[in-house]
Design an enzyme around this catalytic site. Structure first.
Site, PDB file in Angstrom:
ATOM      1  N   GLY A 243     -26.208  -0.279   7.898  1.00  0.00           N
ATOM      2  CA  GLY A 243     -27.332  -1.043   8.415  1.00  0.00           C
ATOM      3  C   GLY A 243     -27.685  -0.584   9.814  1.00  0.00           C
ATOM      4  O   GLY A 243     -27.416   0.556  10.185  1.00  0.00           O
ATOM      5  N   SER A 244     -28.246  -1.500  10.593  1.00  0.00           N
ATOM      6  CA  SER A 244     -28.715  -1.114  11.923  1.00  0.00           C
ATOM      7  C   SER A 244     -27.544  -0.943  12.888  1.00  0.00           C
ATOM      8  O   SER A 244     -26.448  -1.477  12.673  1.00  0.00           O
ATOM      9  CB  SER A 244     -29.646  -2.197  12.473  1.00  0.00           C
ATOM     10  OG  SER A 244     -28.897  -3.383  12.679  1.00  0.00           O
ATOM     11  N   GLY A 248     -23.958  -3.002  13.463  1.00  0.00           N
ATOM     12  CA  GLY A 248     -22.667  -2.323  13.618  1.00  0.00           C
ATOM     13  C   GLY A 248     -21.974  -2.699  14.916  1.00  0.00           C
ATOM     14  O   GLY A 248     -20.741  -2.780  14.976  1.00  0.00           O
ATOM     15  N   GLU A 265     -21.921   3.049   8.905  1.00  0.00           N
ATOM     16  CA  GLU A 265     -23.012   3.999   8.675  1.00  0.00           C
ATOM     17  C   GLU A 265     -24.270   3.299   9.160  1.00  0.00           C
ATOM     18  O   GLU A 265     -24.864   2.497   8.462  1.00  0.00           O
ATOM     19  CB  GLU A 265     -23.065   4.340   7.181  1.00  0.00           C
ATOM     20  CG  GLU A 265     -23.705   5.680   6.906  1.00  0.00           C
ATOM     21  CD  GLU A 265     -25.111   5.506   6.397  1.00  0.00           C
ATOM     22  OE1 GLU A 265     -26.025   5.638   7.251  1.00  0.00           O
ATOM     23  OE2 GLU A 265     -25.300   5.238   5.209  1.00  0.00           O
ATOM     24  N   CYS A 299     -32.084   5.907   6.183  1.00  0.00           N
ATOM     25  CA  CYS A 299     -31.395   6.129   7.451  1.00  0.00           C
ATOM     26  C   CYS A 299     -31.474   7.608   7.816  1.00  0.00           C
ATOM     27  O   CYS A 299     -31.329   7.970   8.980  1.00  0.00           O
ATOM     28  CB  CYS A 299     -29.968   5.622   7.398  1.00  0.00           C
ATOM     29  SG  CYS A 299     -29.037   6.350   6.084  1.00  0.00           S
TER      30      CYS A 299
HETATM   31  C1  UN1 Z   1     -29.344   5.630   3.548  1.00  0.00           C
HETATM   32  O1  UN1 Z   1     -30.540   5.678   3.839  1.00  0.00           O
HETATM   33  O2  UN1 Z   1     -28.634   4.674   3.960  1.00  0.00           O
HETATM   34  O3  UN1 Z   1     -29.302  11.429   2.149  1.00  0.00           O
HETATM   35  C2  UN1 Z   1     -28.658   6.585   2.653  1.00  0.00           C
HETATM   36  C3  UN1 Z   1     -30.087  10.571   1.718  1.00  0.00           C
HETATM   37  C4  UN1 Z   1     -29.619   9.663   0.618  1.00  0.00           C
HETATM   38  C5  UN1 Z   1     -28.849   8.515   1.145  1.00  0.00           C
HETATM   39  C6  UN1 Z   1     -29.481   7.771   2.274  1.00  0.00           C
HETATM   40  N1  UN1 Z   1     -28.796  10.425  -0.292  1.00  0.00           N
HETATM   41  O4  UN1 Z   1     -31.233  10.463   2.131  1.00  0.00           O
END
Ligand code: UN1
Length: 512
Positions: A243-244, A248, A265, A299
Site C-alpha cells: 500500500g502507501s 507502511g 511493498e 505501484c
Molecule cells: C502493484 O502494483 O502493487 O510489475 C504490483 C507489475 C505487476 C505487479 C504490480 N506485476 O506491474
C-alpha cells in the site's frame, strides 16, 4: 471469454459472478460495509465487517491450523497450491471480470492479474520441493553443520485495491508451501475479489482432503481497525503489507515494536530515462503502457520520464498525441485502454497534483474528467502528460493516478541523479542502444531501485524475479527468486557424531 459487463445491472452481475466461484449470494447483502464498483461508483454489495475481536478469534483459529499444516510434508503442501492453481485456471474469466468490476481494470489486465496468480502457484509448486538449506564446513572433526528452514506461523497479508488478488497470491502461495496459515485483510476498496478467491481456495482445500485444516486461509474485511488488530497480534509473526508509504510508516514500527517481521511493498515514483540512442518507436509503446495502463494505478506505474534533450522533440509530441487519442471508458468494452480511477479521492489527488505542477511551471496536457455526464459517481479521466522545467514539487511525490511528468537531461550522470532523487525506490528503466549506458544504469552507480530494466518499462514484472524496492518502498521482496525465505525461519544445526567434545574456537573446558 466472459461476456462484457452490463453496467445497468452491476449488483446482479456481481452476485452471479461470485456465485459461480462459490460465494453464497446471502453474503453479499445485509452487511454494514459497502463494496463499490469504480465503473459506475455504485455499491454493488453490502458485506459483513470484522471487528478487532473477530480478528483475534480468527488469528487463534489460524494459529491452530498452522500447528497441523506445518507437519504436512512440503511437497504435499505444494499439491494444495497446485489445486488452487487449477481452480484459478477454471475460473480465470470469472475472476478476471470480477477484478475489472471491482478495481476497474480493462479486461486483458483483469485476466493478466489472474494469470499472475496462476504463475505464482506453478512457481510455488516447484518451490515446495526446493526449500533447501546449506550444509556448511565445520571446524570440528566428526561434526556436521547445516541449516534447516521451518514454517513461521500465521502470515498476515494486507493487500491494496490495485492488485486486489495477485499480490495476495505472491504471498499466500509461498506462505502455504512454506507451512504457514494465512489471514488476509484486503483493501476495503476490494473485498469482493478476496471473498471469491477465498471460495476458490476452499474448493481446492476440499479436493486436497482432510490434511488441509479448515482455517488455513481466512479473510477479514473492514477498515483501519481490522488491519490494526492483525498488525498488533503477537501470534502473527509475519505481516506482509502492500500500500502507501504512509500506511507502511504505521505498520512497520508497530510490527517491529513486538519484534515481528514485516514485508513492506509501498509507494513507487518510478522513472524511465530515454537516452540519445533509444529506439523511439519501442520506447513510445513501452512508455504508453507503463504510464497510462491500469489508469496509472500500479505501484510500478511510470511517473517520471527523463528524456535526453536530443530526442525530446522527436518523442514528446508523439507521446502527447497518443495521450489525447487513447480510448477511455468502461474497462470491459472492446478497445478500452483506460478504465476509471478507483474513487473520488483518487480524482481529487490527481487534480491537486496537476494544480501544483502548473504552479511549479509545468505545462499540462490532458488530465480532465470525462464521462461525468453518463457516470456522475465514477471518475474517468484523460491521462495527463506534464512537461516540467525541473524535478520539483509534485514530481517528487507519488500520486496514484495517470500523470507522467516529462523532463530533459544532457548527461547520463545527471539523469541517474534525477532517477534516484526521490524518496521511493521501487522500479526504473532506461531506453538505450548503448551498452555502456545500459550497464551503467544497472550497476552499483546506476538505479537505486529494487527493479532496474533496460528497454522495457518499469511495470509489468514477471513473478519469477523478487519483487519490491528500496528506501520508502519499504525494502520487502515478494514472489520469485528466494523471496520464500521471508516466510520461514532458519535454524542452524550442528550435529556431533564423533563421541568427543571439541569446542569451537579452541576453547578448553574440561571437568573431571
Ligand atoms: C502493484 O502494483 O502493487 O510489475 C504490483 C507489475 C505487476 C505487479 C504490480 N506485476 O506491474
Amino acid at each position: 471469454m466472459a461476456a462484457p459487463l452490463d453496467t445497468r445491472r452491476l449488483p446482479e452481475e456481481t452476485i452471479e459472478l461470485m456465485a459461480r466461484m462459490g460465494v453464497e449470494p446471502s453474503r453479499l447483502s445485509g452487511g454494514s460495509m459497502a463494496a463499490k464498483s469504480p465503473i459506475t461508483g455504485e455499491a454493488v454489495a453490502q458485506i459483513n465487517e470484522h471487528s478487532a475481536d473477530d480478528v483475534a478469534k480468527i488469528v487463534g483459529k489460524a494459529h491452530e491450523a498452522f500447528t497441523t499444516w506445518r507437519t504436512v510434508p512440503a511437497p504435499q503442501r505444494g499439491e494444495l497450491v497446485r489445486l488452487l492453481g487449477e481452480e484459478l485456471r477454471v475460473h480465470k474469466d470469472d475472476l478476471g471480470l470480477l477484478v475489472s468490476l471491482e478495481a476497474g481494470k480493462i479486461t486483458s489486465e483483469g485476466l493478466g492479474e489472474v494469470q499472475e496468480m496462476i504463475d505464482i502457484c506453478d512457481f510455488a509448486v516447484g518451490l515446495s520441493r526446493q526449500l533447501y538449506g546449506l550444509t556448511i564446513a565445520t571446524e570440528r572433526p566428526g561434526h556436521r553443520m547445516m541449516e534447516t528452514w521451518h514454517p513461521m506461523g500465521v502470515i498476515g497479508v494486507i493487500s491494496a485495491f490495485n492488485f486486489p488478488v495477485a499480490v495476495w497470491s505472491w504471498n499466500a502461495a509461498l506462505a502455504f508451501v512454506c507451512g504457514n496459515s494465512v489471514v488476509w485483510k484486503p483493501s476495503e476498496k476490494s473485498p469482493l475479489t478476496a471473498m471469491a478467491v477465498e471460495a476458490l481456495f476452499q474448493k481446492a482445500r476440499a479436493k486436497f482432503g482432510a490434511d488441509a485444516p479448515e482455517n488455513l486461509l481466512q479473510v477479514v474485511n473492514g477498515a483501519r481497525e481490522t488491519g490494526a488488530a492483525l498488525v498488533d497480534d503477537t501470534r502473527v509473526p509475519v505481516i506482509s503489507a502492500t500500500g502507501s508509504t504512509r500506511m507502511g510508516q504505521q505498520v512497520g514500527p508497530r510490527v517491529a515494536q513486538r519484534f515481528g517481521r514485516s514485508i513492506l511493498e509501498l509507494g513507487g515514483n518510478n522513472a524511465a530515462i530515454v537516452g540519445a540512442s533509444a529506439d523511439l518507436d519501442l520506447a513510445l509503446r513501452a512508455i504508453a503502457f507503463a504510464a497510462m495502463g491500469t489508469a496509472g494505478q500500479r505501484c510500478t506505474t511510470l511517473r517520471r520520464l527523463i528524456t535526453h534533450e536530443s530526442v525530446y522533440d522527436a518523442l514528446i509530441p508523439r507521446l502527447i498525441k497518443a495521450y489525447s487519442s487513447v480510448q477511455i471508458g468502461i474497462p470491459t468494452e472492446e478497445g478500452t485502454l483506460i478504465g476509471p480511477l478507483i474513487d473520488k479521492d483518487a480524482y481529487e489527488a490527481m487534480q491537486q497534483a496537476l494544480a501544483a505542477a502548473r504552479a511549479a511551471g509545468g505545462t499540462v496536457h490532458g488530465g480532465e474528467r470525462v464521462l461525468a455526464d453518463v457516470y456522475p459517481d465514477a471518475y474517468y479521466v484523460q491521462p495527463a502528460l506534464v512537461e516540467m522545467p525541473a524535478q520539483t514539487g509534485p514530481v517528487l511525490e507519488e500520486t496514484f493516478a495517470p500523470i507522467l511528468y516529462v523532463m530533459r537531461f544532457k548527461e547520463l550522470d545527471e539523469a541517474i541523479d534525477m532517477q534516484n532523487g526521490v524518496a521511493a525506490g521501487l522500479s526504473s528503466s532506461i531506453f538505450t542502444s548503448s551498452l555502456a549506458e545500459a550497464e551503467t544504469f544497472t550497476s552499483a552507480v546506476g538505479s537505486d531501485c529494487g527493479i532496474a530494466n533496460v528497454n522495457i518499462g518499469p511495470s509489468g514484472a514477471e513473478i519469477g524475479g523478487a519483487f519490491g524496492g528500496e528506501k520508502e518502498t519499504g525494502g520487502g521482496r515478494e514472489a520469485g527468486s528466494d523471496a520464500w525465505k521471508a516466510y520461514m525461519r532458519r535454524a542452524t544445526n550442528t550435529i556431533n557424531y564423533s563421541g568427543a567434545l571439541p569446542l569451537a574456537q579452541g576453547v578448553k573446558f574440561d571437568v573431571e
